[in-house]
Design an enzyme around this catalytic site. Structure first.
Site, PDB file in Angstrom:
ATOM      1  N   ASP A  43      48.585  52.381  34.934  1.00 51.43           N
ATOM      2  CA  ASP A  43      47.141  52.374  35.167  1.00 51.43           C
ATOM      3  C   ASP A  43      46.532  53.756  35.003  1.00 51.43           C
ATOM      4  OD1 ASP A  43      46.898  49.710  35.814  1.00 51.43           O
ATOM      5  OD2 ASP A  43      47.341  50.032  37.934  1.00 51.43           O
ATOM      6  N   LYS A  65      41.343  51.392  32.454  1.00 48.76           N
ATOM      7  CA  LYS A  65      40.038  51.496  31.795  1.00 48.76           C
ATOM      8  C   LYS A  65      39.800  52.940  31.383  1.00 48.76           C
ATOM      9  CE  LYS A  65      37.971  48.014  34.709  1.00 48.76           C
ATOM     10  NZ  LYS A  65      37.835  48.078  36.136  1.00 48.76           N
ATOM     11  N   MET A 177      37.219  53.341  47.094  1.00 47.37           N
ATOM     12  CA  MET A 177      36.247  52.978  46.053  1.00 47.37           C
ATOM     13  C   MET A 177      34.818  53.125  46.590  1.00 47.37           C
ATOM     14  SD  MET A 177      38.336  49.831  44.320  1.00 47.37           S
ATOM     15  CE  MET A 177      39.190  49.191  45.742  1.00 47.37           C
TER      16      MET A 177
END
Ligand code: SAH
Length: 264
Positions: A43, A65, A177
């Site tokens: 990741d 991402k 987050m």
């Protein structure tokens, strides 16, 4: 390796926690898996220095991402792990922190189970506890904090699916987050009665060389974060333990650049 060690086997997926950032915060077990991997699926939050630990010929597949690049869907990640395991590879699925703290590790485990692929979970140092520890910030402390909760700010949307009234009463709150939704988090905690004077620390890129710590209170942490230009990944710690740490009796200060903005 003693009787408690594991020996990586072909056809098995190892769901390995890479730790919060610094490459030497992976576990010995995780490192052993990595060193015997045929395939490493990793990741964005994984320190790429760890990839050098896999054998040179190992296949390294990035599934996170990145700006301007196609991000793998969760279904694609599942399919990749299943395909490589069926081909008889030692598959390491390397995930930031601990695989089961907001990393969708549970979904990956279930997808593998549904496909009949054996899976071994190798715990990791989660950023939720590892990052505060690395800057010397205790999450629990006798007479100061007897309970700690970990929550994702993704659960601070308009349709809250966690009990923020209950969370507001927990001694120490660790929010993951939280950068994009910091204002909503502050609003929820204030709405549910947490005092404006409650101390807050934001730790950005904990255990990376460019780690920063921003300190404030529920009243001013938003402006402090804005001034400092806080970016993900960062964790937010709310509670009196932050004051304890601030007073700093014998606790190590964070390394790297840190913005300490105290009003007194
Ligand atoms: N499974 C991971 C968390 C994945 S969710 C773990 O156990 O750590 C991603 C969030 O983790 C980020 O948005 C941030 O809140 C936190 N995070 C991960 N690495 C971090 C780091 N080095 N410093 C601060 N926060 C971090």
């Amino acid at each position: 390796m003693d009787a408690y060690g594991i020996e990586p086997r072909p056809g098995v997926v190892y769901l390995v926690g890479a730790g919060p950032g610094a490459p030497d915060l992976i576990t010995v077990r995780g490192l052993r898996c990595l060193r015997q991997a045929d395939v490493v699926i990793y990741d964005r939050l994984v320190n790429e220095a760890l990839l050098a630990e896999a054998p040179p010929q190992a296949e390294r597949i990035f599934v996170g991402k990145r700006p301007g690049r196609h991000a793998c869907s969760q279904a694609e990640i599942h399919a990749l792990m299943i395909q490589r395991a069926r081909a008889g590879k030692v598959v390491v699925r390397l995930k930031g922190g601990d695989p089961f703290i907001f990393g969708r590790g549970g979904e990956e485990l279930m997808a593998l189970a549904a496909a009949g692929i054996p899976c071994v979970v190798v715990p990791g140092v989660t950023s939720a506890t590892g990052v505060p520890a690395a800057v010397g910030l205790p999450l629990t402390h006798r007479h100061v904090a007897g309970a700690v909760a970990i929550v994702s700010a993704h659960h601070a949307g308009d349709r809250d699916d966690v009990d923020w009234a209950a969370l507001a009463r927990v001694d120490t709150l660790v929010i993951l987050m939280g950068v994009a939704r910091l204002s909503r988090v502050v609003e929820l905690l204030r709405h549910h009665g947490r005092a404006a004077s409650t101390p807050v620390a934001i730790i950005e890129r904990g255990t990376w060389p460019d780690e920063r710590v921003i300190v404030g209170t529920l009243a001013d942490i938003l402006s402090q974060a804005e001034v400092a230009g806080v970016c993900p990944p960062a964790i937010v710690v709310v509670g009196e333990v932050v004051n304890l740490w601030r007073q700093g009796a014998g606790v190590p200060l964070p390394r790297g650049e840190h913005v300490l903005s105290f009003s007194d």
